[in-house]
Design an enzyme around this catalytic site. Structure first.
Site, PDB file in Angstrom:
ATOM      1  N   ARG A 147      46.682 103.837  80.770  1.00 26.29           N
ATOM      2  CA  ARG A 147      45.876 104.223  79.610  1.00 26.29           C
ATOM      3  C   ARG A 147      44.582 104.856  80.117  1.00 26.29           C
ATOM      4  NH1 ARG A 147      43.082 100.308  75.022  1.00 26.29           N
ATOM      5  NH2 ARG A 147      41.303 100.355  76.427  1.00 26.29           N
ATOM      6  N   TYR A 159      33.290 101.456  73.850  1.00 24.30           N
ATOM      7  CA  TYR A 159      34.329 100.456  74.023  1.00 24.30           C
ATOM      8  C   TYR A 159      35.471 101.043  74.876  1.00 24.30           C
ATOM      9  CZ  TYR A 159      38.975  99.014  73.124  1.00 24.30           C
ATOM     10  OH  TYR A 159      40.279  98.685  73.320  1.00 24.30           O
ATOM     11  N   ASP A 220      43.885 105.221  73.503  1.00 27.80           N
ATOM     12  CA  ASP A 220      43.593 104.387  72.334  1.00 27.80           C
ATOM     13  C   ASP A 220      42.423 104.996  71.549  1.00 27.80           C
ATOM     14  OD1 ASP A 220      43.106 102.358  70.536  1.00 27.80           O
ATOM     15  OD2 ASP A 220      43.135 100.741  72.022  1.00 27.80           O
ATOM     16  N   HIS A 222      41.250 103.695  68.804  1.00 29.73           N
ATOM     17  CA  HIS A 222      40.542 102.559  68.225  1.00 29.73           C
ATOM     18  C   HIS A 222      40.042 102.784  66.810  1.00 29.73           C
ATOM     19  CE1 HIS A 222      39.314  98.491  69.024  1.00 29.73           C
ATOM     20  NE2 HIS A 222      40.126  98.615  70.040  1.00 29.73           N
ATOM     21  N   GLU A 246      47.218 105.766  70.354  1.00 30.85           N
ATOM     22  CA  GLU A 246      47.187 104.485  69.646  1.00 30.85           C
ATOM     23  C   GLU A 246      46.062 104.438  68.613  1.00 30.85           C
ATOM     24  OE1 GLU A 246      46.410 101.259  72.332  1.00 30.85           O
ATOM     25  OE2 GLU A 246      46.022  99.862  70.697  1.00 30.85           O
ATOM     26  N   GLU A 272      47.871  96.569  66.470  1.00 32.85           N
ATOM     27  CA  GLU A 272      47.294  95.381  67.115  1.00 32.85           C
ATOM     28  C   GLU A 272      46.514  94.510  66.132  1.00 32.85           C
ATOM     29  OE1 GLU A 272      44.884  97.337  70.161  1.00 32.85           O
ATOM     30  OE2 GLU A 272      43.077  96.647  69.141  1.00 32.85           O
ATOM     31  N   ARG A 293      52.598  97.833  67.875  1.00 30.48           N
ATOM     32  CA  ARG A 293      51.603  97.301  68.827  1.00 30.48           C
ATOM     33  C   ARG A 293      51.232  95.835  68.617  1.00 30.48           C
ATOM     34  NH1 ARG A 293      49.787  97.567  72.914  1.00 30.48           N
ATOM     35  NH2 ARG A 293      47.570  97.980  72.705  1.00 30.48           N
ATOM     36  N   GLU A 349      51.677  96.336  77.360  1.00 29.11           N
ATOM     37  CA  GLU A 349      50.308  96.426  77.875  1.00 29.11           C
ATOM     38  C   GLU A 349      50.042  95.213  78.762  1.00 29.11           C
ATOM     39  OE1 GLU A 349      47.345  96.008  74.822  1.00 29.11           O
ATOM     40  OE2 GLU A 349      45.840  97.103  75.969  1.00 29.11           O
ATOM     41  N   TRP A 412      35.626 101.052  64.546  1.00 28.41           N
ATOM     42  CA  TRP A 412      35.722 101.095  66.007  1.00 28.41           C
ATOM     43  C   TRP A 412      37.043 100.517  66.444  1.00 28.41           C
ATOM     44  CZ3 TRP A 412      36.328  97.430  69.820  1.00 28.41           C
ATOM     45  CH2 TRP A 412      36.368  96.093  69.370  1.00 28.41           C
TER      46      TRP A 412
HETATM   47  C1  GCO Z   1      43.968  97.315  73.309  1.00 25.68           C
HETATM   48  C2  GCO Z   1      42.933  96.844  72.365  1.00 25.68           C
HETATM   49  C3  GCO Z   1      41.931  95.871  72.874  1.00 25.68           C
HETATM   50  C4  GCO Z   1      41.193  95.311  71.679  1.00 25.68           C
HETATM   51  C5  GCO Z   1      40.936  93.882  71.806  1.00 25.68           C
HETATM   52  C6  GCO Z   1      40.371  93.318  70.532  1.00 25.68           C
HETATM   53  O1  GCO Z   1      44.604  98.291  72.971  1.00 25.68           O
HETATM   54  O2  GCO Z   1      44.161  96.664  74.313  1.00 25.68           O
HETATM   55  O3  GCO Z   1      42.410  97.885  71.595  1.00 25.68           O
HETATM   56  O4  GCO Z   1      41.110  96.410  73.843  1.00 25.68           O
HETATM   57  O5  GCO Z   1      40.003  95.945  71.429  1.00 25.68           O
HETATM   58  O6  GCO Z   1      42.108  93.265  72.153  1.00 25.68           O
HETATM   59  O7  GCO Z   1      40.517  91.960  70.537  1.00 25.68           O
HETATM   60 MG    MG Z   2      44.159  99.067  71.136  1.00 28.39          MG
END
Ligand code: GCO
Ligand code: MG
Length: 412
Positions: A147, A159, A220, A222, A246, A272, A293, A349, A412
């Site tokens: 990634r 982030y 990602d 986000h 993602e 996620e 995810r 992951e 975010w």
């Molecule tokens: C990922 C995620 C993490 C999240 C985190 C939040 O794709 O691994 O985006 O980085 O931000 O797990 O709890």
């Molecule tokens: Mg993520």
């Protein structure tokens, strides 16, 4: 085989984890992960106050029945706290059942469908040079899929990019103990989508130029883009052949992905922050995504995630189970048993945990040459060292959040 004891263990080696440990009247123990990053104590209290009293004297072999009982009897359905609590019970019960017959969990889920589980790791850097170093270091560790996250010119900290390394005191820190930072207030980061959209394709062009066309690359977003911005990014990234893009838009609006899909062939991954199959209903049946995810830990455990993945399989949608370090080794092991058994596996992951975490959770899963394997210990193959866990009390920790240049709070 009755549940005699249920303990909720909160520990913070490297970061906070919530673990449920069940013991049966014939002395078999099972553990499940209920960690909800930045909101750990909510799950711990849901478990101790509302679930533990209901578990005592229940038949530990009735996994499906216990799942349905916890889900339906609460009346209040879904939500990350409830579903993480149910997941902790579910995985602990699967651990017990597999141990009671002396088999690794994947054998009870249908047996192995593959030899190993392809993993992806997180490379990041505030600039191209740092990013390339990080990609190389991941390749040296064996990763065969990576990634890519980078800094954006003009933005101080983002982030997903190594430990806000530009901030004094953070030099050389591992980013993966974030984004939950142990502090009394959430860290504030900044964001500008237009700069990001301009910059990211140049990053992928550079990475492809340096590392060639074969290496599977992921990214990602986000949840930060609007549907039309995400569509534009997906299109701009097409020449770089991403494995997936993602969370390109906020996940709760399933319609947004239809618009993105109409404009780009970049594969899409999402989920996620989802916690039941209902979050995926339209996305799967209308084939608006390519990868699921969800984490075992946030989606009601092995029982419910397996059902989501079987639904996805009918539409050629594959798994991409969430596995950053806020998934404890217990949640990771449970994911690996599922990954090995299902037919529609895509990728897993995997970020390595720190030493204190590894001492606290004894693991038998392996990572070799880019592939994970859950191992062949009976159960899920992870044991919690309760004495070690006791050395690391809970510490307040928050995920960061971000604001636009004018001060507006952003996704975010
Ligand atoms: C990922 C995620 C993490 C999240 C985190 C939040 O794709 O691994 O985006 O980085 O931000 O797990 O709890
Ligand atoms: Mg993520």
């Amino acid at each position: 085989m009755k549940i005699e004891r249920a303990e909720v263990i909160v520990t913070s080696p490297d970061r906070n984890f919530v673990t449920l440990k069940l013991t049966t009247d014939d002395g078999i123990t099972g553990i499940g992960d209920g960690t909800l990053n930045g909101r750990e104590l909510a799950v711990a209290s849901y478990l101790s106050e509302h679930v533990v009293p209901l578990l005592i004297d229940r038949d530990a072999s009735r996994i499906e029945d216990t799942w349905q009982f916890l889900y339906r009897s609460a009346y209040w359905r879904r939500g990350p706290v409830t579903m993480a609590a149910i997941a902790a019970v579910d995985v602990a019960l699967w651990d017990i059942k597999a141990k009671s017959v002396g088999l690794p969990l994947y054998q009870l889920l249908g047996g192995a469908s593959r030899e190993g589980i392809l993993a992806y790791g997180h490379a990041s850097g505030k600039d191209t040079e740092a990013l390339f170093d990080s990609v190389r270091s991941h390749q040296e560790q064996g990763y065969r899929a990576i990634r890519i996250q980078t800094g954006v010119p003009g933005l101080k900290s983002i982030y997903g990019v190594a430990a806000n390394v530009t901030q004094p005191g953070n030099e050389g820190k591992r980013y993966d103990y974030e984004p939950a930072q142990r502090a009394l207030r959430p860290a504030e980061e900044d964001w500008d989508t237009r700069s990001y959209l301009r910059h990211l394709p140049t990053v992928f062009e550079a990475v492809r130029g340096e590392f060639g066309p074969e290496l599977p690359l992921l990214h990602d977003g986000h949840h930060r883009m609007t549907p039309i911005q995400a569509a534009k990014l997906g299109k701009a990234l097409e020449p770089y052949d991403l494995f997936w893009l993602e969370d390109c838009t906020p996940a709760e609006n399933q319609q947004a992905l239809r618009l993105v899909r109409e404009h780009t062939t970049t594969p899409l991954a999402i989920g996620e922050v989802f916690n039941t199959v209902w979050d995926y209903q339209g996305l799967i049946s209308e084939q608006l995504i390519d990868y699921v995810r969800s984490a075992v830990t946030h989606t009601g455990g092995v029982t419910h995630l397996k059902k989501i993945l079987e639904f996805a399989a009918q539409y050629q949608i594959k798994s991409g189970i969430h596995g950053p370090t806020d998934i404890s080794p217990v949640g990771m092991a449970a994911a690996l048993h599922l990954d090995l058994a299902i037919h529609n596996f895509g990728i897993q992951e995997y970020m390595k945990h720190g030493d204190a975490t590894n001492r606290t959770f004894k693991q038998s899963f392996t990572f070799e040459d880019g592939y994970l394997h859950p191992g062949d210990q009976p159960g899920i193959g992870v044991e919690l060292d309760v004495d070690e866990a006791g050395k690391y009390p809970y510490q307040t920790a928050y995920l960061p959040y971000n604001r636009l240049a004018d001060g507006t709070v952003h996704d975010w």
